[in-house]
Design a protein around this motif. Sequence first.
Motif, mmCIF file in Angstrom:
data_model
loop_
_atom_site.group_PDB
_atom_site.id
_atom_site.type_symbol
_atom_site.label_atom_id
_atom_site.label_comp_id
_atom_site.label_asym_id
_atom_site.label_seq_id
_atom_site.Cartn_x
_atom_site.Cartn_y
_atom_site.Cartn_z
ATOM 1 N N ARG A 6 0.836 -1.205 0.000
ATOM 2 C CA ARG A 6 0.000 0.000 0.000
ATOM 3 C C ARG A 6 0.868 1.251 0.000
ATOM 4 N NH1 ARG A 6 -2.851 2.605 4.739
ATOM 5 N NH2 ARG A 6 -1.843 0.919 5.814
ATOM 6 N N MET A 40 -6.118 0.768 -4.201
ATOM 7 C CA MET A 40 -7.479 0.454 -3.747
ATOM 8 C C MET A 40 -7.651 -1.052 -3.545
ATOM 9 S SD MET A 40 -9.133 3.205 -3.356
ATOM 10 C CE MET A 40 -7.743 4.267 -3.047
ATOM 11 N N MET A 43 -5.952 -1.915 -0.267
ATOM 12 C CA MET A 43 -6.768 -1.421 0.844
ATOM 13 C C MET A 43 -8.021 -2.274 1.027
ATOM 14 S SD MET A 43 -6.367 2.689 0.272
ATOM 15 C CE MET A 43 -7.576 3.119 1.499
ATOM 16 N N GLY A 44 -8.629 -2.720 -0.066
ATOM 17 C CA GLY A 44 -9.791 -3.601 0.024
ATOM 18 C C GLY A 44 -9.444 -4.923 0.683
ATOM 19 N N GLU A 47 -9.123 -4.403 4.367
ATOM 20 C CA GLU A 47 -10.426 -4.276 5.025
ATOM 21 C C GLU A 47 -11.096 -5.638 5.179
ATOM 22 O OE1 GLU A 47 -11.892 -1.631 6.487
ATOM 23 O OE2 GLU A 47 -10.016 -0.573 6.096
ATOM 24 N N LEU A 59 -14.165 -0.900 -1.868
ATOM 25 C CA LEU A 59 -12.819 -0.656 -2.371
ATOM 26 C C LEU A 59 -12.477 -1.563 -3.545
ATOM 27 C CD1 LEU A 59 -11.007 -0.082 1.017
ATOM 28 C CD2 LEU A 59 -11.292 1.596 -0.813
ATOM 29 N N VAL A 62 -14.149 -0.021 -6.516
ATOM 30 C CA VAL A 62 -13.371 1.129 -6.987
ATOM 31 C C VAL A 62 -12.139 0.650 -7.736
ATOM 32 C CG1 VAL A 62 -12.000 3.115 -6.231
ATOM 33 C CG2 VAL A 62 -14.220 2.662 -5.194
#
Length: 77
Positions: A6, A40, A43-44, A47, A59, A62
């Motif tokens: 990231r 993204m 990050m997804g 999560e 995410l 996106v």
Amino acid sequence: MLKILRFVFTVITFLIASYGLFTEDFTFGSFMIFFLALTMLVMGLEEFKKGHKGMGCLLIAVFLFSFFVSIKGFLLS
């Protein structure tokens, strides 16, 4: 591992965006969107690992949209 990815993708995106902003040369816009999409995605995945499925799905959506836009940008350039 995901934090490192990231960070790397975010720095690359920031550098490409800064280059375009200061030089007003937007030829690398597709690469910027591509690395933003990868950010993204990471990050997804983070999560999902935390158990936040709603934000993870958003995410990932996106990511898919940004990835599609970057591919279209590569093909049209």
